[in-house]
Design a protein around this motif. Structure first.
Motif: not given
Length: 228
Positions: A104, A119, A212, A216-217, A219
């Motif tokens: 990941n 992430p 989703s 992703q944002n 992080r």
């Protein structure tokens, strides 16, 4: 200066052809770099160094010969310096990818620096700035790599999704960046090399309209910027 321009451009072209002839970037697959297809980072660095060195040499023209010899000398020196820097980035990226046992986490080679994208799920529980056990292991692995390649500065940047208030997200992103930086320094990375910043929800990489995308944002990005 006009008489030197053709030679300068020709020199850059020679370096570009030579770089391409050496083969493609062995680490480009899945790296997400988006630059320099068919050229390694060392080759890209050599080409960039050749152009910059050639320009500097041409503008100085120490021997006043007007034939562009200083431009060629500058291009050669610049190519050597740029090639070394690019090769080190290639090596460090490969070493990081091999040592991190977490699919990941992405290591992106941007040509001039590396970005380690971690992430939220690899580091934190929801709304928490405390790094979990697996995240700590990954960060200590990154710290060992940073100690093996000491000629760089480290920028740790926290990001969130847009859920909640802007003030809350800004504070959370800052606390998360500090937590990650603290573990890197605990792993032996000099604190003088490390800086932190929080960006809140201001730099999304995906839509905040979907689960989703929000994932992703959320992080932390570790930017590894060579200093020489």
């Amino acid at each position: 200066m006009k008489t030197r321009i053709p030679l300068l451009l020709a020199s850059a072209g020679v370096f570009a052809l030579g770089a391409c002839a050496q083969g493609g970037d062995p680490y480009a697959t899945g790296a997400g770099t988006g630059t320099g297809a068919g050229m390694s980072r060392a080759q890209q660095g050599a080409l960039a160094g050749a152009v910059v060195g050639g320009i500097l040499g041409a503008t100085r023209d120490h021997d006043k010969n007007g034939q562009g010899k200083d431009a060629l000398k500058g291009a050669i020196v610049g190519a050597a310096i740029g090639g070394v820097g690019g090769a080190i980035l290639d090596q460090q990226q490969k070493a990081l990818q091999q040592s991190l046992n977490n699919p990941n986490i992405r290591v992106v080679n941007n040509g001039k620096y590396l970005t380690v994208v971690m992430p939220e799920s690899t580091l934190f529980a929801t709304d928490s700035a405390a790094v979990g056990a697996q995240g700590q292991n990954d960060l200590y692995t990154i710290a060992r790599n940073l100690n093996q390649y000491p000629n760089s500065t480290i920028q740790v940047i926290g990001h969130t999704d847009s859920t909640g208030s802007a003030a809350y997200n800004q504070d959370l992103s800052e606390r998360r960046a500090r937590s990650v930086a603290g573990i890197l320094t605990a792993g032996g990375v000099s604190s003088n090399r490390v800086s932190t910043a929080g960006r809140g929800a201001s730099n999304p990489v995906a839509s905040n309209e979907t689960a989703s995308g929000r994932a992703q944002n959320r992080r932390v990005e570790i930017l590894i910027v060579p200093t020489g």
